[in-house]
Scaffold this motif. Structure first.
Motif, mmCIF file in Angstrom:
data_model
loop_
_atom_site.group_PDB
_atom_site.id
_atom_site.type_symbol
_atom_site.label_atom_id
_atom_site.label_comp_id
_atom_site.label_asym_id
_atom_site.label_seq_id
_atom_site.Cartn_x
_atom_site.Cartn_y
_atom_site.Cartn_z
ATOM 1 N N LYS A 178 -11.327 13.997 -10.538
ATOM 2 C CA LYS A 178 -10.881 13.838 -9.072
ATOM 3 C C LYS A 178 -10.949 12.273 -8.812
ATOM 4 O O LYS A 178 -10.010 11.765 -8.136
ATOM 5 C CB LYS A 178 -11.667 14.745 -8.310
ATOM 6 C CG LYS A 178 -11.090 16.387 -8.345
ATOM 7 C CD LYS A 178 -11.752 16.936 -7.206
ATOM 8 C CE LYS A 178 -11.314 18.613 -7.444
ATOM 9 N NZ LYS A 178 -12.075 19.399 -6.384
ATOM 10 N N ILE A 179 -11.886 11.922 -9.037
ATOM 11 C CA ILE A 179 -12.479 10.303 -8.597
ATOM 12 C C ILE A 179 -11.533 9.639 -9.411
ATOM 13 O O ILE A 179 -10.828 8.408 -8.859
ATOM 14 C CB ILE A 179 -13.856 9.895 -8.934
ATOM 15 C CG1 ILE A 179 -14.667 10.896 -8.024
ATOM 16 C CG2 ILE A 179 -14.151 8.713 -8.745
ATOM 17 C CD1 ILE A 179 -16.168 10.823 -8.340
ATOM 18 N N LEU A 180 -11.201 9.738 -10.645
ATOM 19 C CA LEU A 180 -10.236 9.144 -11.444
ATOM 20 C C LEU A 180 -8.736 9.291 -10.934
ATOM 21 O O LEU A 180 -8.243 8.092 -10.693
ATOM 22 C CB LEU A 180 -10.011 9.389 -13.022
ATOM 23 C CG LEU A 180 -9.444 8.700 -14.144
ATOM 24 C CD1 LEU A 180 -9.976 7.322 -13.956
ATOM 25 C CD2 LEU A 180 -9.431 9.434 -15.514
ATOM 26 N N ILE A 202 -6.573 6.038 -9.391
ATOM 27 C CA ILE A 202 -5.203 5.538 -10.134
ATOM 28 C C ILE A 202 -4.190 5.986 -8.865
ATOM 29 O O ILE A 202 -3.116 5.028 -8.845
ATOM 30 C CB ILE A 202 -5.008 6.629 -11.170
ATOM 31 C CG1 ILE A 202 -5.983 6.029 -12.316
ATOM 32 C CG2 ILE A 202 -3.571 6.477 -11.607
ATOM 33 C CD1 ILE A 202 -5.687 7.148 -13.524
ATOM 34 N N ALA A 203 -4.208 6.957 -8.085
ATOM 35 C CA ALA A 203 -3.451 7.231 -7.096
ATOM 36 C C ALA A 203 -3.541 6.022 -5.974
ATOM 37 O O ALA A 203 -2.450 5.296 -5.792
ATOM 38 C CB ALA A 203 -3.640 8.221 -6.345
ATOM 39 N N ILE A 205 -4.471 2.836 -6.569
ATOM 40 C CA ILE A 205 -3.791 1.581 -7.405
ATOM 41 C C ILE A 205 -2.221 1.745 -7.274
ATOM 42 O O ILE A 205 -1.588 0.913 -7.133
ATOM 43 C CB ILE A 205 -4.442 1.441 -8.582
ATOM 44 C CG1 ILE A 205 -5.589 1.126 -8.731
ATOM 45 C CG2 ILE A 205 -3.576 0.748 -9.594
ATOM 46 C CD1 ILE A 205 -6.474 1.207 -10.086
ATOM 47 N N PHE A 206 -1.864 2.655 -7.570
ATOM 48 C CA PHE A 206 -0.200 2.982 -7.659
ATOM 49 C C PHE A 206 0.304 2.748 -6.112
ATOM 50 O O PHE A 206 1.312 2.167 -5.915
ATOM 51 C CB PHE A 206 -0.044 4.578 -7.967
ATOM 52 C CG PHE A 206 0.479 4.663 -9.332
ATOM 53 C CD1 PHE A 206 1.700 5.204 -9.682
ATOM 54 C CD2 PHE A 206 -0.665 4.495 -10.323
ATOM 55 C CE1 PHE A 206 1.877 5.348 -11.198
ATOM 56 C CE2 PHE A 206 -0.092 4.416 -11.728
ATOM 57 C CZ PHE A 206 1.094 4.711 -11.996
ATOM 58 N N ILE A 207 -0.364 3.250 -5.290
ATOM 59 C CA ILE A 207 0.061 3.097 -3.847
ATOM 60 C C ILE A 207 0.124 1.487 -3.268
ATOM 61 O O ILE A 207 0.849 1.197 -2.697
ATOM 62 C CB ILE A 207 -0.556 4.224 -2.716
ATOM 63 C CG1 ILE A 207 -0.160 5.603 -3.140
ATOM 64 C CG2 ILE A 207 -0.366 3.974 -1.367
ATOM 65 C CD1 ILE A 207 -0.934 6.459 -2.484
ATOM 66 N N ILE A 208 -1.078 1.057 -3.510
ATOM 67 C CA ILE A 208 -1.255 -0.381 -3.213
ATOM 68 C C ILE A 208 -0.199 -1.275 -3.986
ATOM 69 O O ILE A 208 0.401 -2.241 -3.442
ATOM 70 C CB ILE A 208 -2.733 -0.785 -3.442
ATOM 71 C CG1 ILE A 208 -3.703 0.005 -2.396
ATOM 72 C CG2 ILE A 208 -3.016 -2.301 -3.210
ATOM 73 C CD1 ILE A 208 -5.108 -0.186 -2.663
ATOM 74 N N ASP A 209 0.003 -1.032 -5.180
ATOM 75 C CA ASP A 209 1.018 -1.984 -5.791
ATOM 76 C C ASP A 209 2.116 -1.543 -5.617
ATOM 77 O O ASP A 209 3.096 -2.610 -5.591
ATOM 78 C CB ASP A 209 0.654 -1.653 -7.743
ATOM 79 C CG ASP A 209 1.345 -2.689 -8.288
ATOM 80 O OD1 ASP A 209 1.443 -3.835 -7.916
ATOM 81 O OD2 ASP A 209 1.980 -2.283 -9.365
ATOM 82 N N GLY A 210 2.515 -0.342 -5.295
ATOM 83 C CA GLY A 210 4.016 -0.046 -4.994
ATOM 84 C C GLY A 210 4.365 -0.691 -3.391
ATOM 85 O O GLY A 210 5.355 -1.246 -3.179
ATOM 86 N N GLY A 211 3.308 -0.753 -2.616
ATOM 87 C CA GLY A 211 3.343 -1.332 -1.277
ATOM 88 C C GLY A 211 3.438 -2.823 -1.553
ATOM 89 O O GLY A 211 4.516 -3.473 -0.684
ATOM 90 N N TRP A 212 3.084 -3.433 -2.453
ATOM 91 C CA TRP A 212 3.029 -4.853 -2.967
ATOM 92 C C TRP A 212 4.363 -5.327 -3.234
ATOM 93 O O TRP A 212 5.067 -6.302 -2.929
ATOM 94 C CB TRP A 212 1.885 -5.347 -3.940
ATOM 95 C CG TRP A 212 2.334 -6.655 -4.185
ATOM 96 C CD1 TRP A 212 2.425 -7.128 -5.284
ATOM 97 C CD2 TRP A 212 1.758 -8.000 -3.347
ATOM 98 N NE1 TRP A 212 2.421 -8.718 -5.280
ATOM 99 C CE2 TRP A 212 2.003 -9.157 -4.067
ATOM 100 C CE3 TRP A 212 1.257 -7.972 -2.108
ATOM 101 C CZ2 TRP A 212 1.731 -10.205 -3.643
ATOM 102 C CZ3 TRP A 212 1.056 -9.329 -1.354
ATOM 103 C CH2 TRP A 212 1.145 -10.062 -2.150
ATOM 104 N N GLN A 213 5.060 -4.227 -4.211
ATOM 105 C CA GLN A 213 6.296 -4.596 -4.935
ATOM 106 C C GLN A 213 7.277 -4.427 -3.700
ATOM 107 O O GLN A 213 8.099 -5.363 -3.794
ATOM 108 C CB GLN A 213 6.679 -3.428 -5.951
ATOM 109 C CG GLN A 213 5.602 -3.578 -7.225
ATOM 110 C CD GLN A 213 6.095 -5.019 -7.882
ATOM 111 O OE1 GLN A 213 6.917 -5.619 -7.938
ATOM 112 N NE2 GLN A 213 4.791 -5.331 -8.404
#
Length: 80
Positions: A11-13, A17-18, A20-28
């Motif tokens: 769950k922590i992993l 990962i979730a 990281i995906f959300i933050i990187d997606g917002g940056w893109q």
């Protein structure tokens, strides 16, 4: 067949990962939108990508945010 819940480390992993995906997606999305706004205002930089690249960057960001949201739901609901 009995379905077992995921353990805490999974769950922590998934949560990490979730996020990281959300933050990187917002940056893109932010990078693509900024590039399009510069193009609209005719303040284009020499290294600015084409408009189609900016739209693809926004689409990639939205897709990453959606995928991160699904992973976040899986981590929090324990539906691993």
């Amino acid at each position: 067949m009995k379905i077992q819940g995921s353990n805490t480390s999974h769950k922590i992993l998934l949560l990490v990962i979730a996020l990281i995906f959300i933050i990187d997606g917002g940056w893109q999305v932010l990078k693509g939108a900024t590039s399009l706004m510069r193009r609209y205002r005719n303040q284009k930089r020499p290294t600015e990508p084409a408009a189609s690249v900016s739209w693809l960057q926004i689409l990639l960001g939205v897709t990453m945010i959606l995928a991160g949201s699904v992973l976040l739901y899986s981590a929090l609901a324990g539906a691993y």
